[in-house]
Design a protein around this motif. Structure first.
Motif, PDB file in Angstrom:
ATOM      1  N   ASP A 160       0.859  -1.180   0.000  1.00 49.29           N
ATOM      2  CA  ASP A 160       0.000   0.000   0.000  1.00 49.29           C
ATOM      3  C   ASP A 160       0.899   1.234   0.000  1.00 49.29           C
ATOM      4  OD1 ASP A 160       0.952   0.338   2.608  1.00 49.29           O
ATOM      5  OD2 ASP A 160      -0.811  -0.582   3.517  1.00 49.29           O
ATOM      6  N   ALA A 161       0.318   2.384   0.284  1.00 47.65           N
ATOM      7  CA  ALA A 161       1.069   3.643   0.220  1.00 47.65           C
ATOM      8  C   ALA A 161       1.479   4.133   1.604  1.00 47.65           C
ATOM      9  CB  ALA A 161       0.225   4.705  -0.481  1.00 47.65           C
ATOM     10  N   SER A 162       1.694   3.221   2.542  1.00 43.09           N
ATOM     11  CA  SER A 162       1.978   3.622   3.927  1.00 43.09           C
ATOM     12  C   SER A 162       3.415   4.072   4.159  1.00 43.09           C
ATOM     13  CB  SER A 162       1.666   2.457   4.872  1.00 43.09           C
ATOM     14  OG  SER A 162       2.514   1.345   4.599  1.00 43.09           O
ATOM     15  N   LEU A 163       4.283   3.945   3.177  1.00 44.54           N
ATOM     16  CA  LEU A 163       5.686   4.303   3.341  1.00 44.54           C
ATOM     17  C   LEU A 163       5.837   5.792   3.674  1.00 44.54           C
ATOM     18  CD1 LEU A 163       8.731   3.593   3.012  1.00 44.54           C
ATOM     19  CD2 LEU A 163       8.457   4.138   0.576  1.00 44.54           C
ATOM     20  N   MET A 164       6.556   6.079   4.757  1.00 41.53           N
ATOM     21  CA  MET A 164       6.763   7.454   5.196  1.00 41.53           C
ATOM     22  C   MET A 164       8.258   7.719   5.382  1.00 41.53           C
ATOM     23  SD  MET A 164       3.657   8.661   5.479  1.00 41.53           S
ATOM     24  CE  MET A 164       3.901  10.166   6.447  1.00 41.53           C
ATOM     25  N   MET A 165       8.644   8.983   5.148  1.00 44.99           N
ATOM     26  CA  MET A 165       9.996   9.418   5.451  1.00 44.99           C
ATOM     27  C   MET A 165       9.923  10.509   6.514  1.00 44.99           C
ATOM     28  SD  MET A 165      13.134  10.547   2.988  1.00 44.99           S
ATOM     29  CE  MET A 165      12.252  11.909   2.230  1.00 44.99           C
ATOM     30  N   GLU A 166      10.714  10.354   7.569  1.00 47.08           N
ATOM     31  CA  GLU A 166      10.737  11.308   8.670  1.00 47.08           C
ATOM     32  C   GLU A 166      12.004  12.145   8.606  1.00 47.08           C
ATOM     33  OE1 GLU A 166       8.655   8.388  12.014  1.00 47.08           O
ATOM     34  OE2 GLU A 166      10.827   8.668  11.986  1.00 47.08           O
ATOM     35  N   ILE A 167      11.848  13.448   8.840  1.00 55.89           N
ATOM     36  CA  ILE A 167      13.001  14.351   8.923  1.00 55.89           C
ATOM     37  C   ILE A 167      12.872  15.147  10.211  1.00 55.89           C
ATOM     38  CG2 ILE A 167      14.263  16.245   7.841  1.00 55.89           C
ATOM     39  CD1 ILE A 167      13.068  15.387   5.170  1.00 55.89           C
ATOM     40  N   THR A 168      13.882  15.030  11.038  1.00 51.89           N
ATOM     41  CA  THR A 168      13.884  15.795  12.292  1.00 51.89           C
ATOM     42  C   THR A 168      15.081  16.733  12.315  1.00 51.89           C
ATOM     43  OG1 THR A 168      15.107  14.011  13.381  1.00 51.89           O
ATOM     44  CG2 THR A 168      12.718  14.002  13.606  1.00 51.89           C
ATOM     45  N   ALA A 190       4.874  11.674   2.863  1.00 45.87           N
ATOM     46  CA  ALA A 190       4.174  10.448   2.461  1.00 45.87           C
ATOM     47  C   ALA A 190       4.818   9.920   1.178  1.00 45.87           C
ATOM     48  CB  ALA A 190       2.691  10.726   2.254  1.00 45.87           C
ATOM     49  N   LEU A 191       5.975   9.306   1.335  1.00 43.21           N
ATOM     50  CA  LEU A 191       6.732   8.848   0.177  1.00 43.21           C
ATOM     51  C   LEU A 191       5.977   7.766  -0.595  1.00 43.21           C
ATOM     52  CD1 LEU A 191       9.323   8.983  -1.464  1.00 43.21           C
ATOM     53  CD2 LEU A 191      10.392   7.423   0.199  1.00 43.21           C
ATOM     54  N   GLY A 192       5.262   6.905   0.126  1.00 46.88           N
ATOM     55  CA  GLY A 192       4.481   5.862  -0.535  1.00 46.88           C
ATOM     56  C   GLY A 192       3.397   6.433  -1.428  1.00 46.88           C
ATOM     57  N   SER A 193       2.687   7.429  -0.935  1.00 50.61           N
ATOM     58  CA  SER A 193       1.635   8.069  -1.740  1.00 50.61           C
ATOM     59  C   SER A 193       2.225   8.771  -2.954  1.00 50.61           C
ATOM     60  CB  SER A 193       0.863   9.075  -0.883  1.00 50.61           C
ATOM     61  OG  SER A 193       0.161   8.424   0.146  1.00 50.61           O
ATOM     62  N   LEU A 194       3.365   9.409  -2.759  1.00 47.45           N
ATOM     63  CA  LEU A 194       4.029  10.111  -3.852  1.00 47.45           C
ATOM     64  C   LEU A 194       4.414   9.145  -4.974  1.00 47.45           C
ATOM     65  CD1 LEU A 194       5.356  12.731  -4.954  1.00 47.45           C
ATOM     66  CD2 LEU A 194       7.419  12.058  -3.708  1.00 47.45           C
ATOM     67  N   LEU A 195       4.992   8.013  -4.613  1.00 52.13           N
ATOM     68  CA  LEU A 195       5.386   7.023  -5.616  1.00 52.13           C
ATOM     69  C   LEU A 195       4.165   6.425  -6.311  1.00 52.13           C
ATOM     70  CD1 LEU A 195       8.233   5.177  -3.674  1.00 52.13           C
ATOM     71  CD2 LEU A 195       8.485   6.864  -5.498  1.00 52.13           C
ATOM     72  N   LYS A 196       3.115   6.176  -5.543  1.00 57.77           N
ATOM     73  CA  LYS A 196       1.898   5.613  -6.121  1.00 57.77           C
ATOM     74  C   LYS A 196       1.264   6.579  -7.121  1.00 57.77           C
ATOM     75  CE  LYS A 196      -2.655   3.763  -4.863  1.00 57.77           C
ATOM     76  NZ  LYS A 196      -3.580   3.447  -3.727  1.00 57.77           N
ATOM     77  N   GLN A 197       1.186   7.853  -6.773  1.00 48.86           N
ATOM     78  CA  GLN A 197       0.581   8.853  -7.650  1.00 48.86           C
ATOM     79  C   GLN A 197       1.303   8.954  -8.991  1.00 48.86           C
ATOM     80  OE1 GLN A 197       0.469  12.551  -5.483  1.00 48.86           O
ATOM     81  NE2 GLN A 197      -0.745  11.673  -3.810  1.00 48.86           N
ATOM     82  N   HIS A 198       2.582   8.677  -8.972  1.00 48.40           N
ATOM     83  CA  HIS A 198       3.358   8.845 -10.192  1.00 48.40           C
ATOM     84  C   HIS A 198       3.736   7.509 -10.831  1.00 48.40           C
ATOM     85  CE1 HIS A 198       3.618  13.202  -9.836  1.00 48.40           C
ATOM     86  NE2 HIS A 198       3.717  12.998  -8.544  1.00 48.40           N
ATOM     87  N   ALA A 205      16.053  25.484  -1.211  1.00 47.32           N
ATOM     88  CA  ALA A 205      15.189  25.864  -2.336  1.00 47.32           C
ATOM     89  C   ALA A 205      13.749  25.418  -2.133  1.00 47.32           C
ATOM     90  CB  ALA A 205      15.739  25.260  -3.632  1.00 47.32           C
ATOM     91  N   SER A 206      13.477  24.769  -0.994  1.00 49.95           N
ATOM     92  CA  SER A 206      12.136  24.248  -0.680  1.00 49.95           C
ATOM     93  C   SER A 206      11.625  23.326  -1.781  1.00 49.95           C
ATOM     94  CB  SER A 206      11.135  25.400  -0.458  1.00 49.95           C
ATOM     95  OG  SER A 206      11.541  26.194   0.630  1.00 49.95           O
ATOM     96  N   LYS A 207      12.477  22.383  -2.237  1.00 58.25           N
ATOM     97  CA  LYS A 207      12.120  21.474  -3.312  1.00 58.25           C
ATOM     98  C   LYS A 207      12.392  20.017  -2.918  1.00 58.25           C
ATOM     99  CE  LYS A 207      11.026  24.620  -6.423  1.00 58.25           C
ATOM    100  NZ  LYS A 207       9.639  24.776  -6.931  1.00 58.25           N
ATOM    101  N   LEU A 208      11.510  19.138  -3.391  1.00 60.26           N
ATOM    102  CA  LEU A 208      11.717  17.698  -3.309  1.00 60.26           C
ATOM    103  C   LEU A 208      11.677  17.161  -4.733  1.00 60.26           C
ATOM    104  CD1 LEU A 208      11.848  14.884  -1.953  1.00 60.26           C
ATOM    105  CD2 LEU A 208       9.357  14.987  -1.714  1.00 60.26           C
ATOM    106  N   VAL A 209      12.771  16.546  -5.177  1.00 63.17           N
ATOM    107  CA  VAL A 209      12.863  16.012  -6.535  1.00 63.17           C
ATOM    108  C   VAL A 209      12.929  14.486  -6.449  1.00 63.17           C
ATOM    109  CG1 VAL A 209      14.175  15.980  -8.682  1.00 63.17           C
ATOM    110  CG2 VAL A 209      14.088  18.072  -7.291  1.00 63.17           C
ATOM    111  N   VAL A 210      12.014  13.811  -7.165  1.00 70.29           N
ATOM    112  CA  VAL A 210      11.959  12.350  -7.166  1.00 70.29           C
ATOM    113  C   VAL A 210      12.150  11.868  -8.595  1.00 70.29           C
ATOM    114  CG1 VAL A 210      10.643  10.313  -6.479  1.00 70.29           C
ATOM    115  CG2 VAL A 210      10.259  12.491  -5.312  1.00 70.29           C
ATOM    116  N   SER A 211      13.040  10.888  -8.796  1.00 70.78           N
ATOM    117  CA  SER A 211      13.270  10.381 -10.152  1.00 70.78           C
ATOM    118  C   SER A 211      13.418   8.865 -10.136  1.00 70.78           C
ATOM    119  CB  SER A 211      14.515  11.022 -10.759  1.00 70.78           C
ATOM    120  OG  SER A 211      15.654  10.777  -9.966  1.00 70.78           O
ATOM    121  N   SER A 212      13.081   8.246 -11.269  1.00 76.77           N
ATOM    122  CA  SER A 212      13.205   6.814 -11.470  1.00 76.77           C
ATOM    123  C   SER A 212      13.551   6.568 -12.934  1.00 76.77           C
ATOM    124  CB  SER A 212      11.902   6.095 -11.106  1.00 76.77           C
ATOM    125  OG  SER A 212      11.996   4.716 -11.369  1.00 76.77           O
ATOM    126  N   VAL A 213      14.078   5.394 -13.227  1.00 76.76           N
ATOM    127  CA  VAL A 213      14.509   5.086 -14.593  1.00 76.76           C
ATOM    128  C   VAL A 213      13.361   5.188 -15.588  1.00 76.76           C
ATOM    129  CG1 VAL A 213      15.440   3.250 -16.070  1.00 76.76           C
ATOM    130  CG2 VAL A 213      16.382   3.599 -13.789  1.00 76.76           C
TER     131      VAL A 213
END
Length: 266
Positions: free
Chosen positions: A200-208, A218-226, A246-254
């Motif tokens: 499912d899309a439950s994968l999360m990334m925490e930053i403290t 919500a990394l799982g939701s992000l991957l699922k959406q794309h 820069a307040s940016k999150l960049v996600v890439s895959s092959v």
């Protein structure tokens, strides 16, 4: 003389009956009580990449388990393992060097551990005959996630990932359990971790750390959406760049034509 001959005949008869009962699995036609021998073909090039493999056969309806480690030189002859379940068996094959993750054919990690780079075979086979055949083909059952974290002061931040899936049952279905792994950033802000398939899309990334204190993505939701495909035979790797300046999150895959760029609030 005649009675002695009859006595000998009776002895021969009872000896034959006893012999038939001892070896009934190979003599008589009714074989429901006999094990099924599951032959696992290890001749695939995907198997040959390993010095040795762990081969597991699990009964599905009947509780039974058989395992052996096969060295590289024995791959051409394959291996045959008996199983009592005469309906269905689960067959798993993975590198013997990863044997510490093996729990009677299942493969998983406990919370706090990174998932290993797993190439494996998982399948089900019918065992209603006395012989069954499985061709082992090993596939990439992990996603390597590489992260580049951009910050002027990396020491202020700590990263972790968490999920509800931590591995595979012997038939390849997913094991639900706490997956939580803390990441270590190097001097360049780079780190990486491995994930098993996700259900499912439950994968999360925490930053403290930093001004935000604690954030979750919500990394799982992000991957699922794309369109990331967790059901692919061979899982693709993913790269993330987190740029707080820069307040940016960049996600890439092959398989993605262009990286995904999202605004984040620090």
């Amino acid at each position: 003389m005649c009675s002695e001959a009859k006595h000998i005949s009776r002895c021969v008869f009872f000896a034959a009956v006893l012999s038939a009962s001892l070896y009934s699995c190979s003599i008589i036609e009714v074989r429901d009580g006999c094990p099924c021998n599951v032959f696992v073909d290890l001749s695939s090039q995907s198997v040959a990449a390993n010095d040795s493999v762990c081969v597991n056969v699990n009964g599905v309806a009947v509780r039974d388990y058989n395992m052996t480690v096969v060295p590289f030189q024995n791959y051409p002859e394959g291996v045959s393992l008996p199983i009592k379940d005469r309906q269905m068996a689960a067959v798993s094959v993975f590198p013997a060097e990863l044997g510490k993750y093996n729990s009677q054919g299942s493969f998983y990690v406990t919370s706090g551990m990174d998932f290993p780079p797993l190439y494996a075979h998982f399948s089900l086979c019918e065992t209603n005959e006395t012989q069954a055949f499985v061709k082992a083909e090993m596939h990439k059952h992990y996603c390597r996630v590489s992260i580049h974290f951009v910050s002027s002061d990396l020491s202020r931040y700590a990263l972790a990932v968490k999920s509800t899936y931590c591995g595979y049952n012997a038939d390849g279905s997913l094991v639900e359990g706490g997956f939580h792994y803390r990441l270590r950033l190097d001097a360049n802000g780079d780190t990486a971790f491995n994930l098993p398939r996700q259900g499912d899309a439950s994968l999360m990334m925490e930053i403290t750390g930093g001004v935000a204190g604690r954030r979750e993505f919500a990394l799982g939701s992000l991957l699922k959406q794309h369109g990331y495909d967790w059901t692919a035979e061979d899982l693709e790797d993913v790269s993330l760049t987190l740029d707080f300046a820069a307040s940016k999150l960049v996600v890439s895959s092959v398989s993605w034509e262009t990286p995904i760029v999202l605004d984040i609030t620090v």
